[in-house]
Design a protein around this motif. Sequence first.
Motif, PDB file in Angstrom:
ATOM      1  N   LEU B  56       0.832  -1.207   0.000  1.00  0.00           N
ATOM      2  CA  LEU B  56       0.000   0.000   0.000  1.00  0.00           C
ATOM      3  C   LEU B  56       0.869   1.260   0.000  1.00  0.00           C
ATOM      4  N   LEU B  57       1.832   1.297   0.902  1.00  0.00           N
ATOM      5  CA  LEU B  57       2.771   2.418   0.931  1.00  0.00           C
ATOM      6  C   LEU B  57       4.151   1.889   0.588  1.00  0.00           C
ATOM      7  N   CYS B 241      -7.140  14.727  -4.360  1.00  0.00           N
ATOM      8  CA  CYS B 241      -7.113  14.052  -3.052  1.00  0.00           C
ATOM      9  C   CYS B 241      -5.694  13.718  -2.613  1.00  0.00           C
ATOM     10  N   GLY B 242      -4.754  13.770  -3.558  1.00  0.00           N
ATOM     11  CA  GLY B 242      -3.360  13.530  -3.190  1.00  0.00           C
ATOM     12  C   GLY B 242      -2.983  12.077  -2.966  1.00  0.00           C
ATOM     13  N   ALA B 243      -3.929  11.159  -3.147  1.00  0.00           N
ATOM     14  CA  ALA B 243      -3.606   9.746  -2.920  1.00  0.00           C
ATOM     15  C   ALA B 243      -2.424   9.319  -3.788  1.00  0.00           C
ATOM     16  N   ILE B 246       0.814  10.478  -2.207  1.00  0.00           N
ATOM     17  CA  ILE B 246       1.155   9.837  -0.931  1.00  0.00           C
ATOM     18  C   ILE B 246       1.707   8.426  -1.163  1.00  0.00           C
ATOM     19  N   ASP B 326      -3.687   2.357  -8.975  1.00  0.00           N
ATOM     20  CA  ASP B 326      -4.590   1.569  -8.118  1.00  0.00           C
ATOM     21  C   ASP B 326      -5.244   2.417  -7.040  1.00  0.00           C
ATOM     22  N   SER B 327      -4.591   3.486  -6.620  1.00  0.00           N
ATOM     23  CA  SER B 327      -5.170   4.247  -5.510  1.00  0.00           C
ATOM     24  C   SER B 327      -5.992   5.426  -5.986  1.00  0.00           C
ATOM     25  N   CYS B 328      -6.138   5.601  -7.294  1.00  0.00           N
ATOM     26  CA  CYS B 328      -6.934   6.729  -7.777  1.00  0.00           C
ATOM     27  C   CYS B 328      -8.387   6.292  -7.933  1.00  0.00           C
ATOM     28  N   ILE B 329      -9.251   6.766  -7.039  1.00  0.00           N
ATOM     29  CA  ILE B 329     -10.648   6.347  -7.121  1.00  0.00           C
ATOM     30  C   ILE B 329     -11.347   7.006  -8.308  1.00  0.00           C
ATOM     31  N   ALA B 330     -10.703   8.011  -8.909  1.00  0.00           N
ATOM     32  CA  ALA B 330     -11.277   8.659 -10.096  1.00  0.00           C
ATOM     33  C   ALA B 330     -10.786   7.999 -11.392  1.00  0.00           C
ATOM     34  N   HIS B 331     -10.070   6.907 -11.265  1.00  0.00           N
ATOM     35  CA  HIS B 331      -9.560   6.139 -12.413  1.00  0.00           C
ATOM     36  C   HIS B 331      -8.669   6.951 -13.337  1.00  0.00           C
TER      37      HIS B 331
END
Lengths: 251, 351
Positions: B56-57, B241-243, B246, B326-331
């Motif tokens: 994840l990180l 969102c900066g995901a 991060i 993978d962490s972008c919920i906006a695809h």
Amino acid sequence: MKRHFQVKPKIGVFSFTSCEGCQLQILNLEDEFMTLIDYIEFVNFREAISEKGEDYEIAFVEGSITRESEIAELKNIRERAKILIALGTCSHLGGINVLKNFHPQDSWLPSVYGRKDLFTDTIRTKRIKDVVPVDLVIPGCPIDKGEFLRFVQALLLRIKPVLPNYPVCVECRTKGNVCLVEEGKWCLGSVTRAGCGAICPTYRDSCSGCRGLVSEPNIESLCNILMEKGLTKEDVRDKFNIFNGLETINI
Amino acid sequence: MDAIIEYRDVERFILELLSDYDVIAPVSKDSHYIFDQIDDPARVVPIIIRNYDTTLLPPVKWIYPDSEVLLRFNINELTETKAVTASRKQVLAFLHPCDINAINIMDEILAEEPSDLNYLARRRPTVMIGYDCPGPCRENILCFDKGYHKADRGFDLFFTDTGDRFYVSTATDTGNAIAEKSAVLRKAGYADKVDLMKINWERETRFKKSVHGDMNRLSHLLKESYDDGIWDIEGKKCLSCGACNIVCPTCYCFDVVDEISPDMEKGLRYRKWDGCQLHNFCETASGENFREGIAARVRHRIFKKEVYLKKRFGRSGCVGCGRCIDSCIAHISIIDIFNHVMEKARGHGEI
Ligand code: SF4
Ligand code: SF4
Ligand code: SF4
Ligand code: SF4
Ligand code: SF4
């Protein structure tokens, strides 16, 4: 040499319609609280002291306005205080008390109080900023006690306290959480102001936006994302209404 | 000395490491993986025996933590101000090649003058153990496109799974010393080396390209696409969102915040991760924000890795780990964006 803050600013903590959980958060500072009172003086703080002083310069106001009589009380506080700070979501956004605005009074009075004719002295819920000008906001349901401390320290140092303007996702991802939206659930963390340490998603619960929106939320995109997960526009609106029912949110 | 270790001895090996170092290794988290400090090797061994997909990180977090103290001060006595660095003897264990390459990139960026003393203080005593990624670990990756799916430096030891044991390559004096001290490593023989070559060759056949086109031209093609409509399209989706920042193993931007003790005397100045996708990232004290639009910020992240860092260091600053996708919920996907600019160039007959 220790710096002397010449005068102890006098502080009042006031409560309107709320659960008083935000006041409690101040008391939850415990150790820090005893140090804090070297620098500030509480002259009015129902949950902590019995005095009811009226010579405060800084007023922290908890709760939303839901009765006619509260309007005059709040205006009175505003007149006396040099700085008025909204404490918590009820006061900042109206909070969950706004939910009643979406239903006719007749429909919820009996279900809350058992009968229709009790506590009828109630008006549509208002944020305190709908009644008086507000200088600063400490958001959250409840507030973060560390944020309260930082605000008081900033005021002592005569600097403007700042809130994060990035969304909860930053704190959530930094913690290495698995994203709830990636798992097909709803979450408002991507448009909600951080500062709570993403406490809800960290415990696997959706962020319902208690700290209010960031300055430029992309509501349209989040709405599209949540609709992909099976929510309708009305569902998304309902999620925002939990805490942000009085905010302008175009869905 | 290159060496061999049997599966059953890996636990022992980790215990040996634990007697000299803090050990940071991949462990399970909610059906994903994350690097964590461990004291029980049993949390790690099953994971490295079946391979794990990208954490994840990124592990670089243990060299560049999300929050760290830069200064201690006293608000009454400015002469008491002291710069602070921290370090400890730690092993970052079983890092995929992409993550090692990312740390190599960070080393290069942060050692440039004026160098980042806090990063270097943690980096220098850190021992790195690599771990071969035998094939694509997830769908949204482009490490292979960039040649970052294997690492040729940046580690002290490197583990390659050969079926029922690991081939342990040693790359530095520290790595050699650890291997020689260990009671469970044996010297690799000729047959072991042949096995390793075979595995290295087979690995190359398992990866597929994600971006269709010549990666050497990517930087140039992106520059030509500076005003392309894609940035507005992606900008409409982006939540700021900066995901993506991060989770990225090569994002190193930070913000500085002060914290004062409740008695209003002592202070700590921290740095905290920041990210170029966040609205206030480019806001100045006057209130002016010189990268205001979301589209401009989306473009900046990609240009930062593929154009600006490439110009400074001669190679892409993105290792293709795919965490940002993978962490972008906006695809929003760098693979899709790269394919778009490649496709456009093909349409113009450029490639
Ligand atoms: S904001 Fe939440 S915790 Fe604070 S008073 Fe209102 S309901 Fe209670
Ligand atoms: S769970 Fe919510 S707050 Fe956390 S990363 Fe996902 S959208 Fe953001
Ligand atoms: S995660 Fe969201 S709902 Fe929970 S405390 Fe933070 S802002 Fe409020
Ligand atoms: S930009 Fe994305 S794919 Fe590239 S290194 Fe960062 S997270 Fe990985
Ligand atoms: S993760 Fe996606 S939505 Fe969030 S800032 Fe990055 S590109 Fe935008």
